[in-house]
Scaffold this motif. Structure first.
Motif, PDB file in Angstrom:
ATOM      1  N   GLU A  80      -8.434  23.240  -0.392  1.00  0.00           N
ATOM      2  CA  GLU A  80      -8.810  22.012  -0.263  1.00  0.00           C
ATOM      3  C   GLU A  80      -9.670  21.572  -1.765  1.00  0.00           C
ATOM      4  O   GLU A  80     -10.637  22.077  -1.965  1.00  0.00           O
ATOM      5  CB  GLU A  80      -9.925  21.696   0.813  1.00  0.00           C
ATOM      6  N   ILE A  81      -9.059  20.569  -2.347  1.00  0.00           N
ATOM      7  CA  ILE A  81      -9.227  20.129  -3.641  1.00  0.00           C
ATOM      8  C   ILE A  81     -10.090  18.778  -3.441  1.00  0.00           C
ATOM      9  O   ILE A  81      -9.280  17.828  -2.679  1.00  0.00           O
ATOM     10  CB  ILE A  81      -8.319  20.174  -4.719  1.00  0.00           C
ATOM     11  N   PRO A  82     -11.216  18.286  -3.825  1.00  0.00           N
ATOM     12  CA  PRO A  82     -11.849  17.392  -3.599  1.00  0.00           C
ATOM     13  C   PRO A  82     -11.119  16.111  -4.190  1.00  0.00           C
ATOM     14  O   PRO A  82     -10.389  16.213  -5.511  1.00  0.00           O
ATOM     15  CB  PRO A  82     -13.298  17.220  -4.086  1.00  0.00           C
ATOM     16  N   ALA A  83     -11.151  15.061  -3.835  1.00  0.00           N
ATOM     17  CA  ALA A  83     -10.381  13.777  -4.451  1.00  0.00           C
ATOM     18  C   ALA A  83     -11.241  13.500  -5.683  1.00  0.00           C
ATOM     19  O   ALA A  83     -12.445  13.829  -5.755  1.00  0.00           O
ATOM     20  CB  ALA A  83     -10.530  12.515  -3.846  1.00  0.00           C
ATOM     21  N   ARG A  84     -10.521  12.925  -6.888  1.00  0.00           N
ATOM     22  CA  ARG A  84     -11.353  12.661  -8.194  1.00  0.00           C
ATOM     23  C   ARG A  84     -10.707  11.209  -8.618  1.00  0.00           C
ATOM     24  O   ARG A  84      -9.556  10.800  -8.139  1.00  0.00           O
ATOM     25  CB  ARG A  84     -11.248  13.620  -8.974  1.00  0.00           C
ATOM     26  N   PRO A  85     -11.485  10.468  -9.301  1.00  0.00           N
ATOM     27  CA  PRO A  85     -10.977   9.132  -9.759  1.00  0.00           C
ATOM     28  C   PRO A  85     -10.069   9.080 -10.889  1.00  0.00           C
ATOM     29  O   PRO A  85     -10.240   9.991 -11.767  1.00  0.00           O
ATOM     30  CB  PRO A  85     -12.392   8.374 -10.087  1.00  0.00           C
ATOM     31  N   VAL A  86      -9.021   8.749 -10.648  1.00  0.00           N
ATOM     32  CA  VAL A  86      -7.806   8.247 -11.655  1.00  0.00           C
ATOM     33  C   VAL A  86      -7.528   6.583 -11.839  1.00  0.00           C
ATOM     34  O   VAL A  86      -7.632   6.185 -10.787  1.00  0.00           O
ATOM     35  CB  VAL A  86      -6.815   9.395 -11.330  1.00  0.00           C
ATOM     36  N   THR A  87      -6.793   6.741 -12.842  1.00  0.00           N
ATOM     37  CA  THR A  87      -6.375   4.949 -12.975  1.00  0.00           C
ATOM     38  C   THR A  87      -4.721   5.248 -13.332  1.00  0.00           C
ATOM     39  O   THR A  87      -4.207   5.710 -14.071  1.00  0.00           O
ATOM     40  CB  THR A  87      -6.853   4.365 -14.079  1.00  0.00           C
ATOM     41  N   VAL A  88      -4.074   4.519 -12.342  1.00  0.00           N
ATOM     42  CA  VAL A  88      -2.579   4.043 -12.362  1.00  0.00           C
ATOM     43  C   VAL A  88      -2.503   2.538 -13.085  1.00  0.00           C
ATOM     44  O   VAL A  88      -2.710   1.648 -12.279  1.00  0.00           O
ATOM     45  CB  VAL A  88      -1.877   4.415 -11.012  1.00  0.00           C
ATOM     46  N   HIS A  89      -2.294   2.633 -14.510  1.00  0.00           N
ATOM     47  CA  HIS A  89      -2.107   1.250 -15.182  1.00  0.00           C
ATOM     48  C   HIS A  89      -0.902   0.614 -14.505  1.00  0.00           C
ATOM     49  O   HIS A  89      -0.835  -0.454 -14.343  1.00  0.00           O
ATOM     50  CB  HIS A  89      -2.205   1.516 -16.462  1.00  0.00           C
ATOM     51  N   GLU A  90       0.298   1.461 -14.450  1.00  0.00           N
ATOM     52  CA  GLU A  90       1.586   1.057 -13.991  1.00  0.00           C
ATOM     53  C   GLU A  90       2.342   1.920 -13.281  1.00  0.00           C
ATOM     54  O   GLU A  90       2.265   3.222 -13.491  1.00  0.00           O
ATOM     55  CB  GLU A  90       2.522   0.592 -15.154  1.00  0.00           C
ATOM     56  N   PHE A  91       2.884   1.517 -12.002  1.00  0.00           N
ATOM     57  CA  PHE A  91       3.815   2.140 -11.144  1.00  0.00           C
ATOM     58  C   PHE A  91       4.982   1.136 -10.828  1.00  0.00           C
ATOM     59  O   PHE A  91       4.849   0.624  -9.812  1.00  0.00           O
ATOM     60  CB  PHE A  91       3.009   2.425  -9.935  1.00  0.00           C
ATOM     61  N   ALA A  92       5.933   1.527 -11.806  1.00  0.00           N
ATOM     62  CA  ALA A  92       7.010   0.519 -11.507  1.00  0.00           C
ATOM     63  C   ALA A  92       8.359   1.489 -11.107  1.00  0.00           C
ATOM     64  O   ALA A  92       8.900   2.448 -11.642  1.00  0.00           O
ATOM     65  CB  ALA A  92       7.510  -0.124 -12.949  1.00  0.00           C
ATOM     66  N   VAL A  93       9.187   0.838 -10.213  1.00  0.00           N
ATOM     67  CA  VAL A  93      10.468   1.245  -9.825  1.00  0.00           C
ATOM     68  C   VAL A  93      11.588   0.948 -10.611  1.00  0.00           C
ATOM     69  O   VAL A  93      11.694  -0.171 -10.913  1.00  0.00           O
ATOM     70  CB  VAL A  93      10.698   0.948  -8.195  1.00  0.00           C
ATOM     71  N   LEU A  94      12.170   1.767 -11.187  1.00  0.00           N
ATOM     72  CA  LEU A  94      13.687   1.555 -12.290  1.00  0.00           C
ATOM     73  C   LEU A  94      14.681   1.342 -11.521  1.00  0.00           C
ATOM     74  O   LEU A  94      15.733   0.738 -12.148  1.00  0.00           O
ATOM     75  CB  LEU A  94      13.369   2.548 -13.482  1.00  0.00           C
ATOM     76  N   ALA A  95      14.848   2.308 -10.839  1.00  0.00           N
ATOM     77  CA  ALA A  95      16.053   2.394  -9.881  1.00  0.00           C
ATOM     78  C   ALA A  95      15.809   3.071  -8.467  1.00  0.00           C
ATOM     79  O   ALA A  95      15.021   3.817  -8.240  1.00  0.00           O
ATOM     80  CB  ALA A  95      17.176   3.225 -10.799  1.00  0.00           C
ATOM     81  N   VAL A  96      16.871   2.834  -7.656  1.00  0.00           N
ATOM     82  CA  VAL A  96      16.797   3.381  -6.433  1.00  0.00           C
ATOM     83  C   VAL A  96      18.141   4.057  -5.792  1.00  0.00           C
ATOM     84  O   VAL A  96      19.195   3.183  -6.089  1.00  0.00           O
ATOM     85  CB  VAL A  96      16.513   2.138  -5.213  1.00  0.00           C
ATOM     86  N   ARG A  97      18.335   5.005  -5.135  1.00  0.00           N
ATOM     87  CA  ARG A  97      19.641   5.621  -4.702  1.00  0.00           C
ATOM     88  C   ARG A  97      19.266   6.182  -3.414  1.00  0.00           C
ATOM     89  O   ARG A  97      18.418   6.991  -3.129  1.00  0.00           O
ATOM     90  CB  ARG A  97      20.113   6.855  -5.892  1.00  0.00           C
ATOM     91  N   ARG A  98      20.230   5.763  -2.425  1.00  0.00           N
ATOM     92  CA  ARG A  98      20.256   6.556  -1.124  1.00  0.00           C
ATOM     93  C   ARG A  98      21.310   7.436  -0.997  1.00  0.00           C
ATOM     94  O   ARG A  98      22.305   7.353  -1.340  1.00  0.00           O
ATOM     95  CB  ARG A  98      20.010   5.251  -0.073  1.00  0.00           C
ATOM     96  N   GLU A  99      20.754   8.588  -0.435  1.00  0.00           N
ATOM     97  CA  GLU A  99      21.684   9.939  -0.243  1.00  0.00           C
ATOM     98  C   GLU A  99      21.482  10.132   1.229  1.00  0.00           C
ATOM     99  O   GLU A  99      20.606  11.081   1.563  1.00  0.00           O
ATOM    100  CB  GLU A  99      21.480  10.726  -1.332  1.00  0.00           C
TER     101      GLU A  99
END
Length: 243
Positions: A80-99
């Motif tokens: 069990e690893i404790p949570a820690r603060p991080v920052t996600v400045h951008e999280f963008a979807v570039l493409a989607v593929r369904r299989e």
């Protein structure tokens, strides 16, 4: 480059969870992700963007009681690893593929140092109720250094073989690109060369690492303020003893 933001391009597979949160680990659970909509993905990504608390992957190099987490997991322990603060400045979807029942997302993420992209994949899958893991990852920048400015070994080899002088970024120039600069006197160069601390400027407001450069712009050391002094964290040029 520790401490600088990083940008990655990655592929997240929704519909499968793995023990390592990436494709190297065994699949631990599967679910049908064919019904996951673009709107659901967008909402889940929005919740993982900005300042968040992230639990790093259990199979990671983080030390728990002096031992790497991945070793404890491989030895059969529950970690069990404790949570820690991080920052996600951008999280963008570039493409989607369904299989079939799986959904692959090509994404670009801009994150603070210490962020685990495979943990983002895991948490995105968990938020959507189908599980997720990382299947591909490429770092494209660290701080101000970008992969588009790099050359492959084959490209460099071709330049050498052709007799063309290979352009190189000097260590001092690279450090100055990503860190504040502390210019050194000749006496301070020698002091740092012996691993000794320097007196800090009383007006210094910055409290992070700095590139200590000599008069020619060469990197002598990386220093950080500590109690009114500048501590050498890494010394690149040792001083020769006086005769």
């Amino acid at each position: 480059m520790v401490g600088h933001d990083k940008v990655y391009e990655a592929t997240i597979r929704l519909g499968q969870s793995t023990v390592t949160d990436d494709a190297e680990g065994d699949v631990t659970a599967s679910a049908d992700a064919s019904g996951v909509t673009a709107a659901q993905v967008a909402d889940a990504i929005a919740a993982l963007t900005g300042d968040i608390q992230q639990v790093p992957s259990a199979v990671s190099a983080i030390k728990i009681d002096g031992q790497r987490a991945y070793k404890r997991v491989r030895d059969g322990e529950e970690v069990e690893i404790p949570a820690r603060p991080v920052t996600v400045h951008e999280f963008a979807v570039l493409a989607v593929r369904r299989e079939g029942s799986l959904l692959d997302l090509d994404v670009r993420v801009d994150v603070s140092s210490g962020t685990y992209v495979r943990a983002l994949a895991r948490d995105l899958g968990a938020a959507l109720g189908v599980g997720g893991h990382l299947t591909a990852l490429r770092r494209t920048s660290v701080g101000d250094l970008e992969v588009k400015d790099a050359a492959t070994l084959d490209e460099l080899g071709a330049l050498v073989d052709s007799g063309v002088e290979v352009p190189r970024l000097a260590l001092g120039a690279a450090a100055a690109d990503i860190l504040p600069v502390r210019a050194l006197t000749e006496a301070e160069v020698r002091t740092l060369g012996f691993g000794q601390w320097l007196d800090a400027d009383a007006t210094l407001a910055y409290d992070g690492p700095m590139a200590a450069l000599d008069a020619d712009g060469d990197l002598v050391a990386i220093v950080s303020p500590h109690g009114g002094k500048l501590k050498p964290e890494i010394v690149f040029r040792t001083a020769a003893p006086q005769a």
